[in-house]
Scaffold this active site. Structure first.
Site, PDB file in Angstrom:
ATOM      1  N   ASP A 157       0.864  -1.164   0.000  1.00  0.00           N
ATOM      2  CA  ASP A 157       0.000   0.000   0.000  1.00  0.00           C
ATOM      3  C   ASP A 157       0.913   1.230   0.000  1.00  0.00           C
ATOM      4  O   ASP A 157       2.095   1.135   0.342  1.00  0.00           O
ATOM      5  CB  ASP A 157      -0.874  -0.046   1.262  1.00  0.00           C
ATOM      6  CG  ASP A 157      -1.618   1.249   1.469  1.00  0.00           C
ATOM      7  OD1 ASP A 157      -2.285   1.700   0.508  1.00  0.00           O
ATOM      8  OD2 ASP A 157      -1.516   1.807   2.581  1.00  0.00           O
ATOM      9  N   ASP A 193       0.034   5.141   0.892  1.00  0.00           N
ATOM     10  CA  ASP A 193      -0.102   6.120   1.985  1.00  0.00           C
ATOM     11  C   ASP A 193      -0.255   5.416   3.329  1.00  0.00           C
ATOM     12  O   ASP A 193      -1.109   4.547   3.495  1.00  0.00           O
ATOM     13  CB  ASP A 193      -1.309   7.031   1.721  1.00  0.00           C
ATOM     14  CG  ASP A 193      -1.232   7.674   0.339  1.00  0.00           C
ATOM     15  OD1 ASP A 193      -0.091   7.881  -0.153  1.00  0.00           O
ATOM     16  OD2 ASP A 193      -2.290   7.935  -0.261  1.00  0.00           O
TER      17      ASP A 193
HETATM   18 MG   LIG Z   1      -2.872   3.320   3.495  1.00  0.00          MG
END
Ligand SMILES: [Mg+2]
Ligand SMILES: [Zn+2]
Length: 430
Positions: free
Chosen positions: A13, A15
């Site tokens: 992932d 952020d």
């Molecule tokens: Mg995230």
């Protein structure tokens, strides 16, 4: 499709996992790497992992920025990582969001129910296909329920990192397979986990021989304890097995076996678990393996290797080959440097072993396909092993073929050296 057999894929992932979570990041000025992120990705690179980012970017659907802005942020992120020596192989993002009614008008093509927005597994499936790496060898790492659920929906291993919006796994709705403090810790974990084909594979090391051909070298020292490059040869083998995720090892010992046990103990010092089978009387190589049966799982493939070998071969490839062939056993074969003192095999074009020819005599015409001493077996082969004394290569395996069992040969030119004689010991010591 790139076929990267043997490698694994880390799906990360973005952020809250690689860079600091800023609510709906859409401006490159907000981009800041998290501690350990670059280092973690570097560790994955060094260990042969492919690294792909899989990120939901509803900022586009919400009208906060354009798809080009998302691409710019991604490019900058990759540059920041590259400066730290960390390489990301691909980036996948989902610009969609299903909800109507967000302020900030944007192209309605982004406001839809798509297959890529996590927890849907769309991006993960695409990445896995692009890299040719099966889900069993993929990991999803993220800081949010959507990441963990996405990984579960895809069917890979999931790792939650506490560097994002959710700081504790107790606040998650879905239980991840693993929890790590940050991406670096997650990377260390991924690197240490066994490859899927290696899960549950144990190894038997037959280390009970007298080593009479090594003369004075084995007077007080069992052959597997002879030092090569500062370490007992058996320690080299154990380190090699561990590198491929084999951490449960059964040592069949005989002559001076207590010296071996005194050195290796329960294996903890070497990061493995060692079980000992002592031969009270000489049982031969077949008898030694038969004795190890009580430590083996009746349903799991196991590896077997002689304790006087230095090997640099890819064990995962051997086990993959063995599983594809579905035989009772697979023998690693190579061109021997000393064919007249090797067991020569006759093979069918598909790799099946037709016959054990034994050691050739001077003047014999034969192809140099020699048994290298590294094997992979199904536990069901053990019913062909008689109780008591037997020799694996001379009696047991030939009898498997005579009785209709299938054995295959795995050809390799990787380094596998035995030190059965003085000459050969001198060679491996160089
Ligand atoms: Mg995230
Ligand atoms: Zn999407």
């Amino acid at each position: 499709m790139k076929n990267e057999s043997g490698s694994r894929l880390a799906l990360l992932d973005r952020d809250g996992t690689i860079n600091k979570e800023v609510n709906l990041l859409h401006d490159i000025r907000q981009l800041q790497l998290l501690e350990g992120a670059a280092e973690g990705i570097r560790l994955l690179n060094q260990n042969g992992f492919k690294v792909a980012i899989v990120t939901n970017q509803p900022v586009v659907a919400r009208g906060l920025c354009s798809e080009d802005d998302v691409k710019k942020v991604n490019v900058l992120l990759l540059e920041l990582l590259e400066k730290e020596g960390a390489k990301v192989d691909a980036v996948y993002y989902c610009p969609h969001h299903p909800e109507q009614g967000h302020s900030g008008a944007n192209d309605p093509k982004y406001r839809k129910i798509c297959d890529c927005r996590k927890p849907k597994p769309g991006m993960l499936i695409t990445a896995s296909k692009d890299f040719g790496i099966a889900k069993e060898n993929c990991f999803m790492v993220g800081d949010h329920d959507r990441d963990i659920e996405g990984g579960k929906n895809f069917g890979c291993t999931t790792i939650f990192v506490k560097t994002g919006q959710i700081d504790s796994e107790s606040k998650l709705n879905t239980k991840p397979d693993h929890v790590s403090k940050n991406l670096l810790e997650a990377a260390k974990l991924m690197v240490s986990l066994p490859m899927s084909d290696m899960k549950n594979v144990k190894a038997v090391i037959v280390a009970g021989g007298l080593g009479t051909r090594l003369g004075h070298h084995t007077r007080n020292v069992p052959k597997p304890m002879i030092l090569v490059r500062g370490k007992p040869v058996l320690e080299h083998i154990i380190i090699h097995l561990k590198k491929y995720g084999i951490t449960e090892i059964i040592l069949c010992v005989g002559y001076l076996g207590e010296k071996i046990q005194a050195y290796f103990g329960d294996g903890a010092k070497f990061g493995v678990k060692i079980f000992y089978c002592f031969e009270k009387e000489l049982l031969g190589t077949g008898g030694a393996i038969k004795q190890a049966e009580k430590f083996l799982d009746p349903n799991e493939t196991f590896a077997m290797v002689y304790g006087d070998l230095l090997l640099e071969m890819d064990l995962e490839k051997l086990i993959k080959y063995h599983k594809e062939k579905c035989g009772l056993g697979t023998l690693t074969v190579h061109k021997s440097s000393h064919p007249y003192d090797s067991d020569i095999l006759e093979l069918a074009p598909d790799g099946r072993i037709i016959k054990f020819l034994g050691k050739p005599k001077k003047g014999d015409v034969f192809e140099n396909i020699s048994n290298a001493g590294v094997y992979c077996f199904e536990p069901s082969i053990l019913k062909y092993f008689p109780d008591g004394v037997s020799m694996l290569d001379k009696e047991v395996l030939p009898s498997v073929i005579v009785r209709g069992g299938k054995l295959f040969a795995y050809k390799t030119n990787e380094h596998i050296h035995d030190m059965g004689t003085m000459d050969r010991l001198e060679k491996v010591r160089k």
